[in-house]
Design an enzyme around this catalytic site. Structure first.
Site, PDB file in Angstrom:
ATOM      1  N   ASN A 262     112.143  26.283 -17.100  1.00  0.00           N
ATOM      2  CA  ASN A 262     111.190  25.753 -18.302  1.00  0.00           C
ATOM      3  C   ASN A 262     110.138  25.089 -17.664  1.00  0.00           C
ATOM      4  O   ASN A 262     109.169  25.253 -17.599  1.00  0.00           O
ATOM      5  CB  ASN A 262     112.179  25.016 -19.183  1.00  0.00           C
ATOM      6  CG  ASN A 262     111.358  24.455 -20.405  1.00  0.00           C
ATOM      7  OD1 ASN A 262     110.165  24.573 -20.505  1.00  0.00           O
ATOM      8  ND2 ASN A 262     111.766  23.563 -21.243  1.00  0.00           N
ATOM      9  N   ASP A 263     110.648  23.698 -17.114  1.00  0.00           N
ATOM     10  CA  ASP A 263     109.563  22.681 -16.669  1.00  0.00           C
ATOM     11  C   ASP A 263     108.729  23.403 -15.381  1.00  0.00           C
ATOM     12  O   ASP A 263     107.449  23.203 -15.323  1.00  0.00           O
ATOM     13  CB  ASP A 263     110.410  21.458 -16.103  1.00  0.00           C
ATOM     14  CG  ASP A 263     110.739  20.593 -17.219  1.00  0.00           C
ATOM     15  OD1 ASP A 263     110.014  20.702 -18.321  1.00  0.00           O
ATOM     16  OD2 ASP A 263     111.716  20.145 -16.963  1.00  0.00           O
ATOM     17  N   VAL A 264     109.364  24.120 -14.729  1.00  0.00           N
ATOM     18  CA  VAL A 264     108.707  24.783 -13.497  1.00  0.00           C
ATOM     19  C   VAL A 264     107.458  25.866 -13.868  1.00  0.00           C
ATOM     20  O   VAL A 264     106.624  26.197 -13.204  1.00  0.00           O
ATOM     21  CB  VAL A 264     109.754  25.386 -12.351  1.00  0.00           C
ATOM     22  CG1 VAL A 264     110.548  24.422 -11.949  1.00  0.00           C
ATOM     23  CG2 VAL A 264     110.240  26.702 -12.969  1.00  0.00           C
TER      24      VAL A 264
ATOM     25  N   ALA B  98     112.664  17.122 -18.062  1.00  0.00           N
ATOM     26  CA  ALA B  98     111.562  16.211 -17.789  1.00  0.00           C
ATOM     27  C   ALA B  98     111.088  15.519 -19.138  1.00  0.00           C
ATOM     28  O   ALA B  98     110.285  14.865 -19.254  1.00  0.00           O
ATOM     29  CB  ALA B  98     110.092  16.875 -17.538  1.00  0.00           C
TER      30      ALA B  98
END
Lengths: 102, 464
Positions: free
Chosen positions: B393-395, B434
């Site tokens: 997700n965040d990456v 995050a």
């Protein structure tokens, strides 16, 4: 004046940090997990100290407090040595190249 | 065996350990490297036996304990599922740490056996070395236990913070140094025990404020600590093999921590001081507005991928949780039969430890030359038809490039949004670790596949 042996050991230590630095940067990122498990296994060479501690003193007084700590450390380090190397081996067996066309 | 001869053999085993790490520079040489490591360990153990001349029947006991530990270790190594590697490594770190503490205690109780002087009159340098080894070992032990509990899910992965945390840690750290100084002056065993106890406490306090997504850094850091602890004991025992190994492991862990921090664009201290998004989380949740999202099902996804000429798979921690790697591999196999070119893109901090995704893909028989690192593959997204994001997700969040306000701004990300279409497998629209919304969800070229990663992938396989 003679050089203290400690200085020699310190030199080995510092040079090894440099060796480690360059060797570890050359490790391919896809093998970082095996790197962790193998460093785990080799740091258990601390078993050397555990064996000395376990066998310290005469053989008839083998289970004094310090010996017992030695024996406990042997078990812990042995779990790590066998577990670490074997799990690394297991992982490395799985890394395969593309199969050649039959 | 004379001390000089055994020192030469210890050096040899140190060199073999260096070769073991060197072997990991490529998968082909890695297996041979592992054998070097095993040989080095065997030499060190045998030489230790031979250098103690007079051990009587103690030898039998040592062998027995060695075998007990060995069988436990072997049992674990064969039974552990690959998805549990992060907690296994954390658990192993704790054992190294505790072993270091025990050896230091034994050396303190019976210094004569190690040529360090007598009880109450231990050589100054040895005293400093053994107390440092014990302190670092104790921190490694309790810190790794906490990391283990968090990774295993026994303890919540969310950061535990309280007021004055850093001041207490600082105070305890200074306290340890102060006590080591007093230990050197008084040689009192009570002080030695206090150093060990306080260090256990520091290990716990150090790791509890660090959140689940930062675990890659924590594991690498504890790896490093276990090395420094071994080196400390190596100095005490005047043993070259231990000193070399400690330095190797210490620098290895430090480099991995650095790589992980860089992968998140955060400084090491920022991670250690804990709690990512602990403060911004609430604000982002409030500003979250309803934006249109396109969602699809397995058939849509299968259709898109079947007609693509190239597909890039982006796996993340979610794949590990769902155990979707085997299903994924099946999907890729059927895609390849349709003539689709498939590759895998791995972000440095994907998963819970360095290289976590690579191991899982290798387990599912994915050839390692189809798996690429961020820098190698990032330019290919622009030319790729479909990006299949599974459990990451965040990456993939483009906000890291565009919004300087975002907590992940500046973090290197996979340019997934550049591909013609994005298939994003996720259970819901909830934000990642995050705590920020992923802009990618709302892009025109994104199709959300709301499902469990494994189930969705299996359904796609059926539709292909």
């Amino acid at each position: 004046m003679e050089i203290d042996p400690f200085i020699f050991r310190l030199s080995i230590f510092i040079l090894s940090i440099f060796v480690g630095y360059y060797v570890v940067w050359s490790v391919t990122p896809s093998l970082h997990t095996p790197l962790m498990s193998v460093t785990n296994a080799i740091s258990s060479v601390i078993i050397v100290g555990a064996i000395i501690a376990a066998l310290a003193g005469t053989s008839d007084k083998i289970f004094e407090t310090s010996n017992i700590f030695g024996f406990l450390a042997i078990i812990l380090a042995a779990i790590n040595i066998f577990g670490g190397f074997l799990v690394t081996q297991r992982m490395l067996q799985m890394y395969k190249k593309k199969k050649n066309k039959k | 065996m004379t001390p000089n001869l055994s020192a030469v053999f210890y050096l040899l085993s140190g060199i073999l350990f260096i070769l073991a790490l060197r072997g990991l520079s490529s998968p082909e040489s890695s297996r041979q490297g592992n054998y070097f490591g095993i040989a080095g360990m065997a030499i060190a153990i045998i030489v230790t036996f031979l250098s103690i001349n007079n051990f009587g029947n103690g030898f039998i006991y040592v062998l027995a304990f060695l075998l007990i530990g060995g069988s436990i270790g072997a049992f674990i190594a064969f039974r552990i599922p690959m998805t549990a590697m992060p907690e296994l490594v954390a658990g192993f770190h704790s054992l190294v740490g505790l072993a270091a503490v025990f050896v230091a205690i034994a050396a303190f109780l019976k210094p004569g056996a190690f040529n360090l002087g007598n009880v109450g009159n231990i050589k100054l340098a040895s005293l400093i070395e053994m107390s440092l080894g014990a302190a670092i070992g104790a921190i490694t032990f309790s810190g790794s236990i906490i990391a283990f509990l968090k990774l295993r899910g026994i303890m919540s992965g969310s950061p535990i913070t309280f007021k004055g945390q850093h001041i207490i840690n600082l105070f305890l750290g200074l306290g340890i140094i102060f006590l080591i100084y007093y230990l050197c002056k008084t040689q009192s065993s009570n002080i030695f025990w206090s150093i060990v106890l306080i260090s256990f406490l520091v290990g716990v306090l150090l790791i509890i404020p660090i959140g689940g997504a930062d675990m890659p850094v924590v594991i690498s850091m504890l790896n490093s600590y276990s090395g420094w602890a071994a080196a400390g004991i190596g100095f005490t025992l005047e043993n070259t093999a231990l000193i070399i190994t400690g330095a190797l492991v210490g620098s290895s862990g430090a480099i991995l921590s650095y790589i992980m921090c860089k992968g998140m664009n955060r400084s090491f201290f920022n991670v250690i001081l804990g709690g990512w998004g602990a403060t911004d989380q609430s604000s982002t949740l409030q500003t979250k507005e309803q934006k249109p999202v396109k969602s699809g099902n397995a058939e849509d996804a299968a259709f898109l991928m079947k007609n693509a000429s190239s597909v890039i798979i982006v796996p993340g921690y979610g794949m590990a949780v769902a155990q979707a790697q085997h299903a994924l591999r099946e999907m890729v196999d059927s895609l390849k039969k349709n003539g689709v070119k498939v590759s895998y893109a791995i972000h440095p901090v994907a998963g819970r430890m360095p290289g976590h995704m690579n191991v899982l893909l290798a387990e599912a028989n994915v050839p390692y030359d189809e798996v690429f690192e961020l820098e190698e593959i990032n330019n290919d997204f622009a030319n790729c038809d479909v990006a299949y994001v599974i459990g990451a997700n965040d990456v993939t969040n483009p906000v890291a490039k565009s919004d300087p306000q975002s907590p992940i701004y500046g973090m290197p990300i996979l340019d997934v949004e550049k591909s013609k279409s994005v298939l994003f497998v996720k259970r819901s629209l909830s934000p990642g670790y995050a705590g920020i919304d992923n802009d990618l969800f709302y892009r025109d070229n994104t199709l959300m596949l709301f499902a469990d990663a494994k189930k969705m992938t299996e359904e796609i396989v059926k539709s292909l």
